[in-house]
Design a protein around this motif. Structure first.
Motif, PDB file in Angstrom:
ATOM      1  N   SER A 166      26.686  50.141  41.862  1.00  0.00           N
ATOM      2  CA  SER A 166      27.959  50.554  42.450  1.00  0.00           C
ATOM      3  C   SER A 166      29.060  50.021  41.558  1.00  0.00           C
ATOM      4  O   SER A 166      28.923  48.945  40.953  1.00  0.00           O
ATOM      5  CB  SER A 166      28.106  50.007  43.881  1.00  0.00           C
ATOM      6  OG  SER A 166      29.278  50.526  44.495  1.00  0.00           O
ATOM      7  N   ILE A 167      30.146  50.771  41.436  1.00  0.00           N
ATOM      8  CA  ILE A 167      31.228  50.406  40.527  1.00  0.00           C
ATOM      9  C   ILE A 167      32.574  50.523  41.229  1.00  0.00           C
ATOM     10  O   ILE A 167      32.724  51.272  42.186  1.00  0.00           O
ATOM     11  CB  ILE A 167      31.217  51.274  39.255  1.00  0.00           C
ATOM     12  CG1 ILE A 167      31.494  52.741  39.597  1.00  0.00           C
ATOM     13  CG2 ILE A 167      29.886  51.142  38.521  1.00  0.00           C
ATOM     14  CD1 ILE A 167      31.492  53.661  38.384  1.00  0.00           C
ATOM     15  N   THR A 168      33.553  49.773  40.727  1.00  0.00           N
ATOM     16  CA  THR A 168      34.891  49.807  41.314  1.00  0.00           C
ATOM     17  C   THR A 168      35.908  49.285  40.310  1.00  0.00           C
ATOM     18  O   THR A 168      35.575  48.468  39.444  1.00  0.00           O
ATOM     19  CB  THR A 168      34.943  48.953  42.598  1.00  0.00           C
ATOM     20  OG1 THR A 168      36.246  49.054  43.195  1.00  0.00           O
ATOM     21  CG2 THR A 168      34.648  47.482  42.324  1.00  0.00           C
ATOM     22  N   HIS A 169      37.136  49.757  40.414  1.00  0.00           N
ATOM     23  CA  HIS A 169      38.223  49.133  39.663  1.00  0.00           C
ATOM     24  C   HIS A 169      39.540  49.339  40.403  1.00  0.00           C
ATOM     25  O   HIS A 169      39.750  50.342  41.097  1.00  0.00           O
ATOM     26  CB  HIS A 169      38.314  49.622  38.218  1.00  0.00           C
ATOM     27  CG  HIS A 169      38.566  51.080  38.045  1.00  0.00           C
ATOM     28  ND1 HIS A 169      39.813  51.649  38.087  1.00  0.00           N
ATOM     29  CD2 HIS A 169      37.715  52.095  37.803  1.00  0.00           C
ATOM     30  CE1 HIS A 169      39.737  52.944  37.881  1.00  0.00           C
ATOM     31  NE2 HIS A 169      38.466  53.251  37.713  1.00  0.00           N
ATOM     32  N   SER A 170      40.402  48.349  40.281  1.00  0.00           N
ATOM     33  CA  SER A 170      41.716  48.369  40.930  1.00  0.00           C
ATOM     34  C   SER A 170      42.699  47.650  40.034  1.00  0.00           C
ATOM     35  O   SER A 170      42.541  46.446  39.771  1.00  0.00           O
ATOM     36  CB  SER A 170      41.638  47.679  42.305  1.00  0.00           C
ATOM     37  OG  SER A 170      42.919  47.598  42.910  1.00  0.00           O
ATOM     38  N   PHE A 171      43.671  48.383  39.522  1.00  0.00           N
ATOM     39  CA  PHE A 171      44.707  47.815  38.660  1.00  0.00           C
ATOM     40  C   PHE A 171      44.062  47.103  37.463  1.00  0.00           C
ATOM     41  O   PHE A 171      43.534  47.753  36.590  1.00  0.00           O
ATOM     42  CB  PHE A 171      45.638  46.899  39.457  1.00  0.00           C
ATOM     43  CG  PHE A 171      46.489  47.644  40.451  1.00  0.00           C
ATOM     44  CD1 PHE A 171      47.732  48.141  40.104  1.00  0.00           C
ATOM     45  CD2 PHE A 171      46.031  47.862  41.755  1.00  0.00           C
ATOM     46  CE1 PHE A 171      48.516  48.845  41.010  1.00  0.00           C
ATOM     47  CE2 PHE A 171      46.802  48.564  42.671  1.00  0.00           C
ATOM     48  CZ  PHE A 171      48.040  49.059  42.303  1.00  0.00           C
ATOM     49  N   THR A 172      44.088  45.771  37.453  1.00  0.00           N
ATOM     50  CA  THR A 172      43.630  45.032  36.267  1.00  0.00           C
ATOM     51  C   THR A 172      42.258  44.386  36.441  1.00  0.00           C
ATOM     52  O   THR A 172      41.885  43.502  35.655  1.00  0.00           O
ATOM     53  CB  THR A 172      44.654  43.941  35.901  1.00  0.00           C
ATOM     54  OG1 THR A 172      44.907  43.132  37.059  1.00  0.00           O
ATOM     55  CG2 THR A 172      45.960  44.562  35.438  1.00  0.00           C
ATOM     56  N   PHE A 173      41.511  44.807  37.448  1.00  0.00           N
ATOM     57  CA  PHE A 173      40.154  44.271  37.620  1.00  0.00           C
ATOM     58  C   PHE A 173      39.169  45.405  37.846  1.00  0.00           C
ATOM     59  O   PHE A 173      39.502  46.430  38.460  1.00  0.00           O
ATOM     60  CB  PHE A 173      40.086  43.303  38.809  1.00  0.00           C
ATOM     61  CG  PHE A 173      40.631  41.938  38.516  1.00  0.00           C
ATOM     62  CD1 PHE A 173      39.830  40.969  37.907  1.00  0.00           C
ATOM     63  CD2 PHE A 173      41.948  41.617  38.832  1.00  0.00           C
ATOM     64  CE1 PHE A 173      40.338  39.714  37.613  1.00  0.00           C
ATOM     65  CE2 PHE A 173      42.457  40.359  38.540  1.00  0.00           C
ATOM     66  CZ  PHE A 173      41.646  39.401  37.935  1.00  0.00           C
ATOM     67  N   SER A 174      37.965  45.214  37.340  1.00  0.00           N
ATOM     68  CA  SER A 174      36.873  46.151  37.604  1.00  0.00           C
ATOM     69  C   SER A 174      35.617  45.335  37.886  1.00  0.00           C
ATOM     70  O   SER A 174      35.531  44.151  37.534  1.00  0.00           O
ATOM     71  CB  SER A 174      36.664  47.095  36.423  1.00  0.00           C
ATOM     72  OG  SER A 174      36.375  46.371  35.241  1.00  0.00           O
ATOM     73  N   ALA A 175      34.642  45.974  38.523  1.00  0.00           N
ATOM     74  CA  ALA A 175      33.402  45.269  38.857  1.00  0.00           C
ATOM     75  C   ALA A 175      32.248  46.247  38.926  1.00  0.00           C
ATOM     76  O   ALA A 175      32.419  47.417  39.264  1.00  0.00           O
ATOM     77  CB  ALA A 175      33.550  44.521  40.182  1.00  0.00           C
ATOM     78  N   VAL A 176      31.077  45.731  38.614  1.00  0.00           N
ATOM     79  CA  VAL A 176      29.827  46.479  38.730  1.00  0.00           C
ATOM     80  C   VAL A 176      28.804  45.581  39.402  1.00  0.00           C
ATOM     81  O   VAL A 176      28.707  44.388  39.076  1.00  0.00           O
ATOM     82  CB  VAL A 176      29.301  46.928  37.348  1.00  0.00           C
ATOM     83  CG1 VAL A 176      27.886  47.484  37.458  1.00  0.00           C
ATOM     84  CG2 VAL A 176      30.229  47.967  36.730  1.00  0.00           C
ATOM     85  N   VAL A 177      28.053  46.131  40.339  1.00  0.00           N
ATOM     86  CA  VAL A 177      26.916  45.427  40.919  1.00  0.00           C
ATOM     87  C   VAL A 177      25.666  46.248  40.645  1.00  0.00           C
ATOM     88  O   VAL A 177      25.673  47.471  40.789  1.00  0.00           O
ATOM     89  CB  VAL A 177      27.104  45.178  42.440  1.00  0.00           C
ATOM     90  CG1 VAL A 177      27.329  46.465  43.210  1.00  0.00           C
ATOM     91  CG2 VAL A 177      25.906  44.413  43.018  1.00  0.00           C
TER      92      VAL A 177
END
Length: 209
Positions: free
Chosen positions: A87-98
């Motif tokens: 699963s992936i996500t990003h918001s403004f200046t941060f992103s993340a992957v699990v």
């Protein structure tokens, strides 16, 4: 910059968070994107979205994957060719992957007062324990949104409603986890939700319990 934070949830599940400080050009340069994705990123009107998209591909590299290893199904849910869940996500200046051996969802959101304006659209059961005058009201709403968004990403089913079908069990201010449920079409599914806060952002990820 390198990885902002890595969370080894267990031997099967890992989360990596990226703080996006690089320029669009520096993010794009080392990547080998699929032609379709290169066309997509070049066509984005917002550099913020471009950098978010590219930072996700850098996170994939941190997991040992490339852009070619990622594909999406008809519901827009990402998958990896080796069969692991992502699963992936990003918001403004941060992103993340699990990445996990199990079903998983993740979301990052910036903590903003305007979430209180739309609270009626995604909270129902949670109103029983939310305190609208508490100083942490916006943060609590953001946690609930992130948990429900991560559930939505994991479940990936048309017709699922944040307000009607997703429930987040009460949590204390300093707690970093809670239980969440999906109650959909007379079936109930229980999940563990983990969350963390950093630099004015909230991140939550969910796994089956």
């Amino acid at each position: 910059m390198p990885i902002y934070k890595t969370i080894a949830h267990n031997s099967q599940t890992s989360v990596k968070i990226w703080k996006i400080t690089e320029s669009y050009e520096d993010l794009l340069k080392p990547l080998d994107l699929k032609p379709k994705n290169l066309t997509r990123v070049l066509g984005m009107k917002s550099e913020l979205h471009q950098r978010g998209f590219l930072s996700i591909r850098h996170l994939l590299r941190e997991f040992g994957y490339t852009d070619q290893d990622l594909f999406y199904d008809g519901n827009g849910k990402p998958h990896l060719k080796d069969g692991k869940h992502i699963s992936i996500t990003h918001s403004f200046t941060f992103s993340a992957v699990v990445v996990s051996e199990d079903f998983v969802g993740i979301d990052i959101e910036k903590q903003r007062d305007k979430i209180a304006v739309i609270a009626h659209k995604f909270v129902d059961y949670e109103l029983d324990y939310l305190n609208k005058i508490a100083e942490n009201y916006v943060n609590d709403l953001t946690k609930i949104w992130c948990v429900k968004e991560s559930l939505y990403k994991m479940f990936a089913t048309n017709g699922l409603s944040f307000k009607e079908h997703c429930l987040v069990i009460p949590f204390a201010k300093k707690e970093e986890s809670t239980v969440a449920w999906i109650d959909y079409k007379d079936k109930k599914f229980r999940y563990n939700a983990q969350f963390l806060e950093f630099e004015g952002f909230t991140c939550a990820y969910t796994l089956p319990s």
